[in-house]
Design a protein around this motif. Sequence first.
Motif, PDB file in Angstrom:
ATOM      1  N   ALA A 256       0.812  -1.229   0.000  1.00  0.00           N
ATOM      2  CA  ALA A 256       0.000   0.000   0.000  1.00  0.00           C
ATOM      3  C   ALA A 256       0.845   1.278   0.000  1.00  0.00           C
ATOM      4  O   ALA A 256       1.863   1.366   0.675  1.00  0.00           O
ATOM      5  N   ASP A 257       0.365   2.267  -0.783  1.00  0.00           N
ATOM      6  CA  ASP A 257       0.973   3.602  -0.750  1.00  0.00           C
ATOM      7  C   ASP A 257       0.379   4.421   0.386  1.00  0.00           C
ATOM      8  O   ASP A 257       0.972   5.391   0.839  1.00  0.00           O
ATOM      9  N   TYR A 258      -0.823   4.039   0.835  1.00  0.00           N
ATOM     10  CA  TYR A 258      -1.481   4.764   1.927  1.00  0.00           C
ATOM     11  C   TYR A 258      -2.430   3.798   2.633  1.00  0.00           C
ATOM     12  O   TYR A 258      -3.116   3.006   1.976  1.00  0.00           O
ATOM     13  N   VAL A 259      -2.452   3.864   3.970  1.00  0.00           N
ATOM     14  CA  VAL A 259      -3.343   3.004   4.769  1.00  0.00           C
ATOM     15  C   VAL A 259      -4.215   3.911   5.637  1.00  0.00           C
ATOM     16  O   VAL A 259      -3.697   4.830   6.288  1.00  0.00           O
ATOM     17  N   GLY A 260      -5.523   3.670   5.657  1.00  0.00           N
ATOM     18  CA  GLY A 260      -6.385   4.492   6.513  1.00  0.00           C
ATOM     19  C   GLY A 260      -7.803   3.965   6.585  1.00  0.00           C
ATOM     20  O   GLY A 260      -8.194   3.058   5.838  1.00  0.00           O
ATOM     21  N   SER A 261      -8.573   4.543   7.490  1.00  0.00           N
ATOM     22  CA  SER A 261      -9.997   4.204   7.639  1.00  0.00           C
ATOM     23  C   SER A 261     -10.739   4.607   6.363  1.00  0.00           C
ATOM     24  O   SER A 261     -10.175   5.291   5.491  1.00  0.00           O
ATOM     25  N   THR A 262     -12.006   4.225   6.264  1.00  0.00           N
ATOM     26  CA  THR A 262     -12.756   4.555   5.040  1.00  0.00           C
ATOM     27  C   THR A 262     -12.756   6.069   4.783  1.00  0.00           C
ATOM     28  O   THR A 262     -12.516   6.499   3.656  1.00  0.00           O
ATOM     29  N   SER A 263     -12.993   6.868   5.817  1.00  0.00           N
ATOM     30  CA  SER A 263     -13.017   8.330   5.630  1.00  0.00           C
ATOM     31  C   SER A 263     -11.648   8.857   5.205  1.00  0.00           C
ATOM     32  O   SER A 263     -11.551   9.783   4.391  1.00  0.00           O
ATOM     33  N   LYS A 264     -10.613   8.263   5.781  1.00  0.00           N
ATOM     34  CA  LYS A 264      -9.264   8.738   5.433  1.00  0.00           C
ATOM     35  C   LYS A 264      -8.911   8.347   3.999  1.00  0.00           C
ATOM     36  O   LYS A 264      -8.239   9.104   3.288  1.00  0.00           O
ATOM     37  N   LEU A 265      -9.373   7.186   3.546  1.00  0.00           N
ATOM     38  CA  LEU A 265      -9.133   6.785   2.148  1.00  0.00           C
ATOM     39  C   LEU A 265      -9.864   7.750   1.207  1.00  0.00           C
ATOM     40  O   LEU A 265      -9.319   8.177   0.183  1.00  0.00           O
ATOM     41  N   LEU A 266     -11.086   8.105   1.589  1.00  0.00           N
ATOM     42  CA  LEU A 266     -11.876   9.039   0.782  1.00  0.00           C
ATOM     43  C   LEU A 266     -11.169  10.396   0.707  1.00  0.00           C
ATOM     44  O   LEU A 266     -11.022  10.990  -0.374  1.00  0.00           O
ATOM     45  N   GLU A 267     -10.698  10.862   1.836  1.00  0.00           N
ATOM     46  CA  GLU A 267     -10.011  12.157   1.893  1.00  0.00           C
ATOM     47  C   GLU A 267      -8.734  12.118   1.051  1.00  0.00           C
ATOM     48  O   GLU A 267      -8.401  13.077   0.353  1.00  0.00           O
ATOM     49  N   PHE A 268      -8.037  10.976   1.108  1.00  0.00           N
ATOM     50  CA  PHE A 268      -6.791  10.843   0.342  1.00  0.00           C
ATOM     51  C   PHE A 268      -7.080  10.966  -1.153  1.00  0.00           C
ATOM     52  O   PHE A 268      -6.392  11.707  -1.871  1.00  0.00           O
ATOM     53  N   VAL A 269      -8.103  10.267  -1.635  1.00  0.00           N
ATOM     54  CA  VAL A 269      -8.429  10.322  -3.068  1.00  0.00           C
ATOM     55  C   VAL A 269      -8.815  11.752  -3.461  1.00  0.00           C
ATOM     56  O   VAL A 269      -8.447  12.237  -4.536  1.00  0.00           O
ATOM     57  N   LYS A 270      -9.533  12.442  -2.570  1.00  0.00           N
ATOM     58  CA  LYS A 270      -9.968  13.815  -2.883  1.00  0.00           C
ATOM     59  C   LYS A 270      -8.785  14.776  -2.982  1.00  0.00           C
ATOM     60  O   LYS A 270      -8.767  15.669  -3.823  1.00  0.00           O
ATOM     61  N   THR A 271      -7.808  14.602  -2.095  1.00  0.00           N
ATOM     62  CA  THR A 271      -6.777  15.645  -1.963  1.00  0.00           C
ATOM     63  C   THR A 271      -5.430  15.280  -2.581  1.00  0.00           C
ATOM     64  O   THR A 271      -4.614  16.164  -2.826  1.00  0.00           O
ATOM     65  N   ASP A 272      -5.190  14.022  -2.840  1.00  0.00           N
ATOM     66  CA  ASP A 272      -3.901  13.601  -3.391  1.00  0.00           C
ATOM     67  C   ASP A 272      -3.754  14.102  -4.834  1.00  0.00           C
ATOM     68  O   ASP A 272      -4.746  14.246  -5.559  1.00  0.00           O
ATOM     69  N   ALA A 273      -2.500  14.317  -5.225  1.00  0.00           N
ATOM     70  CA  ALA A 273      -2.246  14.859  -6.576  1.00  0.00           C
ATOM     71  C   ALA A 273      -2.386  13.802  -7.669  1.00  0.00           C
ATOM     72  O   ALA A 273      -2.477  14.142  -8.852  1.00  0.00           O
ATOM     73  N   GLY A 274      -2.433  12.516  -7.298  1.00  0.00           N
ATOM     74  CA  GLY A 274      -2.507  11.443  -8.302  1.00  0.00           C
ATOM     75  C   GLY A 274      -3.849  11.413  -9.024  1.00  0.00           C
ATOM     76  O   GLY A 274      -4.778  12.161  -8.695  1.00  0.00           O
ATOM     77  N   ARG A 275      -3.960  10.493 -10.015  1.00  0.00           N
ATOM     78  CA  ARG A 275      -5.187  10.419 -10.824  1.00  0.00           C
ATOM     79  C   ARG A 275      -5.848   9.052 -10.787  1.00  0.00           C
ATOM     80  O   ARG A 275      -6.987   8.891 -11.207  1.00  0.00           O
ATOM     81  N   LYS A 276      -5.103   8.045 -10.301  1.00  0.00           N
ATOM     82  CA  LYS A 276      -5.628   6.680 -10.410  1.00  0.00           C
ATOM     83  C   LYS A 276      -5.355   5.906  -9.115  1.00  0.00           C
ATOM     84  O   LYS A 276      -4.232   5.971  -8.587  1.00  0.00           O
ATOM     85  N   TYR A 277      -6.351   5.163  -8.633  1.00  0.00           N
ATOM     86  CA  TYR A 277      -6.223   4.475  -7.330  1.00  0.00           C
ATOM     87  C   TYR A 277      -6.824   3.069  -7.393  1.00  0.00           C
ATOM     88  O   TYR A 277      -7.912   2.883  -7.939  1.00  0.00           O
TER      89      TYR A 277
END
Length: 321
Positions: A218-239
């Motif tokens: 994993a590049d990032y590990v977190g709770s469901t809300s934290k995963l959602l926040e990561f996708v929203k704010t991270d500079a990447g495009r694909k997850y």
Amino acid sequence: MPTAATSVDPRLDLFAEIDRLRRERKAVILAHYYQDPDIQDLADHLGDSLELAKRARDAKDAEVILFCGVHFMAETAKIVNPSKTVLIPDVTAGCSLAEQCPADQLRAWKHKHPDHVVVMYINCSAATKAESDVICTSSNAERVIRSIPADKPILFGPDKNLGAHLMKKLGRKMDLWPGACMVHETFSAQKIAALKARHPDAKFIAHPECEDHVLLLADYVGSTSKLLEFVKTDAGRKYIVGTETGILHTMHKAAPDKELIAVPYEDRTAACQGCNSCPHMKKNTVEKIYLALRDLQPRIEMPEAMRLRALKPLERMLALG
Ligand code: 13P
Ligand code: SF4
């Protein structure tokens, strides 16, 4: 004899009826990210386990809390806000983690380790919570463990994968209960590695209920809300999203320009139709939500003495912020 679920008039507009009933009943509808898209869209509040527990506690104006999630979540709502009528669309919506650590077995474990602090993941029954010293969720577990003095030994349950992840991250030894989530355990490290090789621009994000060999990728590990926040704010495009697929719906809405790939899994049982989908969470339906609001059933109830014992470790968690 028709069941309640088959007695609904098929001509009814269930969404309009739910809106009418939620106003009439002064109900607030809470939903977890693993619910079907229609349920997530009709909810008043969406969240992870911690956020929903707080929403339930703070639902001062509502008379009814309709909890679209699994049984331990609705029980938690009743524990923290007992004067409300707490409903769950399908009372049989359980959780493999909660089932694996019944209260009597936790009591026996505690008995063998009387000097240990008992930290239980919120994915357990009210009876099991009542045997615990402090509760944690996947989003606050690190804070909860850090709050326990370093010289105090810890029993952690029921999720051995979350426990192992915390031990590694915090460098702290704990005794782990041998439980696991039936959904996150099916994710295939081999298939994820192959997917990453095919999509080198994709980040793999994972829930800590995954096994260690999956979390290692994993590049990032977190709770469901934290995963959602990561996708929203991270500079990447694909997850590649390493948790139950229900969350992809809200992720797509929150970050429509991003590409999301559901996690691949091993078909470990012949009956597996889609092992990255939680069969318990998916028991709730729009029709059952309508029926629950119409009939004010099924209700979550528990003996007051047990509620008060289960409240203590939850309050200890909530006091940590
Ligand atoms: P969170 O939403 O708190 O990350 O937990 C996931 C889960 O196990 C729900 O059953
Ligand atoms: Fe329980 Fe796993 Fe389903 Fe969450 S996804 S409710 S931990 S069985």
